[in-house]
Design a protein around this motif. Structure first.
Motif, PDB file in Angstrom:
ATOM      1  N   ILE A  94     -33.723 -42.109  17.458  1.00  0.00           N
ATOM      2  CA  ILE A  94     -33.282 -40.930  16.708  1.00  0.00           C
ATOM      3  C   ILE A  94     -34.400 -39.901  16.630  1.00  0.00           C
ATOM      4  O   ILE A  94     -34.166 -38.698  16.807  1.00  0.00           O
ATOM      5  CB  ILE A  94     -32.792 -41.334  15.300  1.00  0.00           C
ATOM      6  CG1 ILE A  94     -31.463 -42.083  15.421  1.00  0.00           C
ATOM      7  CG2 ILE A  94     -32.649 -40.126  14.389  1.00  0.00           C
ATOM      8  CD1 ILE A  94     -31.030 -42.810  14.160  1.00  0.00           C
ATOM      9  N   GLU A  95     -35.619 -40.354  16.389  1.00  0.00           N
ATOM     10  CA  GLU A  95     -36.737 -39.424  16.257  1.00  0.00           C
ATOM     11  C   GLU A  95     -37.120 -38.758  17.578  1.00  0.00           C
ATOM     12  O   GLU A  95     -37.739 -37.706  17.581  1.00  0.00           O
ATOM     13  CB  GLU A  95     -37.945 -40.130  15.642  1.00  0.00           C
ATOM     14  CG  GLU A  95     -37.721 -40.423  14.168  1.00  0.00           C
ATOM     15  CD  GLU A  95     -38.883 -41.119  13.505  1.00  0.00           C
ATOM     16  OE1 GLU A  95     -39.707 -41.753  14.207  1.00  0.00           O
ATOM     17  OE2 GLU A  95     -38.973 -41.048  12.265  1.00  0.00           O
ATOM     18  N   ASN A 151     -33.244 -34.610  19.339  1.00  0.00           N
ATOM     19  CA  ASN A 151     -32.669 -33.686  18.354  1.00  0.00           C
ATOM     20  C   ASN A 151     -31.170 -33.917  18.202  1.00  0.00           C
ATOM     21  O   ASN A 151     -30.620 -33.793  17.111  1.00  0.00           O
ATOM     22  CB  ASN A 151     -32.930 -32.238  18.763  1.00  0.00           C
ATOM     23  CG  ASN A 151     -34.366 -31.830  18.534  1.00  0.00           C
ATOM     24  OD1 ASN A 151     -35.049 -32.402  17.701  1.00  0.00           O
ATOM     25  ND2 ASN A 151     -34.819 -30.842  19.287  1.00  0.00           N
ATOM     26  N   GLN A 163     -30.663 -36.826  15.966  1.00  0.00           N
ATOM     27  CA  GLN A 163     -31.002 -36.430  14.596  1.00  0.00           C
ATOM     28  C   GLN A 163     -29.859 -35.641  13.974  1.00  0.00           C
ATOM     29  O   GLN A 163     -29.519 -35.841  12.807  1.00  0.00           O
ATOM     30  CB  GLN A 163     -32.288 -35.612  14.572  1.00  0.00           C
ATOM     31  CG  GLN A 163     -33.529 -36.431  14.822  1.00  0.00           C
ATOM     32  CD  GLN A 163     -34.798 -35.588  14.860  1.00  0.00           C
ATOM     33  OE1 GLN A 163     -34.783 -34.407  14.512  1.00  0.00           O
ATOM     34  NE2 GLN A 163     -35.888 -36.198  15.284  1.00  0.00           N
ATOM     35  N   ASN A 164     -29.248 -34.768  14.756  1.00  0.00           N
ATOM     36  CA  ASN A 164     -28.101 -34.005  14.255  1.00  0.00           C
ATOM     37  C   ASN A 164     -26.930 -34.924  13.948  1.00  0.00           C
ATOM     38  O   ASN A 164     -26.219 -34.730  12.953  1.00  0.00           O
ATOM     39  CB  ASN A 164     -27.692 -32.935  15.265  1.00  0.00           C
ATOM     40  CG  ASN A 164     -28.701 -31.821  15.370  1.00  0.00           C
ATOM     41  OD1 ASN A 164     -29.487 -31.582  14.460  1.00  0.00           O
ATOM     42  ND2 ASN A 164     -28.703 -31.126  16.507  1.00  0.00           N
ATOM     43  N   LEU A 189     -27.166 -38.066  13.068  1.00  0.00           N
ATOM     44  CA  LEU A 189     -27.540 -38.790  11.849  1.00  0.00           C
ATOM     45  C   LEU A 189     -27.321 -37.911  10.614  1.00  0.00           C
ATOM     46  O   LEU A 189     -26.794 -38.385   9.605  1.00  0.00           O
ATOM     47  CB  LEU A 189     -28.995 -39.248  11.929  1.00  0.00           C
ATOM     48  CG  LEU A 189     -29.482 -40.092  10.757  1.00  0.00           C
ATOM     49  CD1 LEU A 189     -28.789 -41.450  10.751  1.00  0.00           C
ATOM     50  CD2 LEU A 189     -30.989 -40.265  10.808  1.00  0.00           C
ATOM     51  N   ASP A 190     -27.688 -36.642  10.704  1.00  0.00           N
ATOM     52  CA  ASP A 190     -27.462 -35.705   9.598  1.00  0.00           C
ATOM     53  C   ASP A 190     -25.972 -35.614   9.266  1.00  0.00           C
ATOM     54  O   ASP A 190     -25.584 -35.623   8.095  1.00  0.00           O
ATOM     55  CB  ASP A 190     -27.997 -34.314   9.941  1.00  0.00           C
ATOM     56  CG  ASP A 190     -29.510 -34.259  10.027  1.00  0.00           C
ATOM     57  OD1 ASP A 190     -30.178 -35.178   9.530  1.00  0.00           O
ATOM     58  OD2 ASP A 190     -30.021 -33.273  10.607  1.00  0.00           O
ATOM     59  N   GLU A 248     -36.083 -36.634   5.871  1.00  0.00           N
ATOM     60  CA  GLU A 248     -36.591 -37.706   6.720  1.00  0.00           C
ATOM     61  C   GLU A 248     -35.469 -38.524   7.348  1.00  0.00           C
ATOM     62  O   GLU A 248     -34.577 -39.001   6.652  1.00  0.00           O
ATOM     63  CB  GLU A 248     -37.484 -38.642   5.913  1.00  0.00           C
ATOM     64  CG  GLU A 248     -38.755 -38.006   5.424  1.00  0.00           C
ATOM     65  CD  GLU A 248     -39.643 -39.002   4.694  1.00  0.00           C
ATOM     66  OE1 GLU A 248     -39.476 -40.221   4.915  1.00  0.00           O
ATOM     67  OE2 GLU A 248     -40.476 -38.552   3.916  1.00  0.00           O
ATOM     68  N   SER A 249     -35.547 -38.693   8.653  1.00  0.00           N
ATOM     69  CA  SER A 249     -34.564 -39.512   9.369  1.00  0.00           C
ATOM     70  C   SER A 249     -34.613 -40.957   8.892  1.00  0.00           C
ATOM     71  O   SER A 249     -33.579 -41.616   8.779  1.00  0.00           O
ATOM     72  CB  SER A 249     -34.819 -39.461  10.876  1.00  0.00           C
ATOM     73  OG  SER A 249     -34.616 -38.164  11.365  1.00  0.00           O
ATOM     74  N   LYS A 292     -32.609 -41.358   5.689  1.00  0.00           N
ATOM     75  CA  LYS A 292     -31.171 -41.259   5.971  1.00  0.00           C
ATOM     76  C   LYS A 292     -30.663 -42.523   6.654  1.00  0.00           C
ATOM     77  O   LYS A 292     -29.621 -43.067   6.277  1.00  0.00           O
ATOM     78  CB  LYS A 292     -30.885 -40.050   6.857  1.00  0.00           C
ATOM     79  CG  LYS A 292     -31.068 -38.736   6.162  1.00  0.00           C
ATOM     80  CD  LYS A 292     -30.827 -37.593   7.095  1.00  0.00           C
ATOM     81  CE  LYS A 292     -31.183 -36.278   6.420  1.00  0.00           C
ATOM     82  NZ  LYS A 292     -30.967 -35.136   7.266  1.00  0.00           N
TER      83      LYS A 292
END
Length: 129
Positions: free
Chosen positions: A36-37, A40, A43-44, A46-47, A61-62, A65
């Motif tokens: 995930i890190e 991008n 990460q999106n 995950l958001d 912070e990922s 989450k």
């Protein structure tokens, strides 16, 4: 349910073989976080999941989450964590039940749409009489 389905997509995107989560399958929190890190796009995703599941969605912070989402999935019975550290997760058969439910919905949704179309034709035909 949208958040759970989004989680399935995320997990599948991270898996090197693009396999869906299956009962008995293992997930490592550290491997998930590393993937995930690095991306991008992940990460999106995950958001989006954190927002849909209302889990640490305000955190920047990922790691926070991801941990919150995994804890939620354990609470809901989708995973068990055999270790005391909680960094390894084993999928339960609840995923199979979810897949069967989604398949049932997909099959019956098509039937309902067909019935609705047929109902419209019947209404049109009745109007002609």
């Amino acid at each position: 349910m949208e958040g759970i389905i989004a989680w399935l997509k995320l997990a599948r995107n991270i898996d090197s073989d693009s396999r869906p989560i299956m009962a008995g399958g293992k997930l490592s929190e550290s491997e998930l976080l590393a993937a995930i890190e690095e991306s991008n796009s992940l990460q999106n995703q995950l958001d989006h999941i954190a927002h849909k599941l209302k889990r640490a969605h305000k955190s920047k912070e990922s790691k926070t989450k991801l941990r919150s989402i995994l804890d939620y999935l354990v609470q809901e019975g989708y995973f068990v964590s055999p270790s005391s550290t909680g960094s390894l997760f084993i999928a339960t058969a609840k995923w199979s039940l979810l897949y069967e439910t989604l398949e049932f919905i997909a099959i019956n949704e098509g039937m309902l749409e067909s019935e609705a179309d047929g109902g419209n034709e019947l209404g049109t035909q009745m109007g002609l009489i």
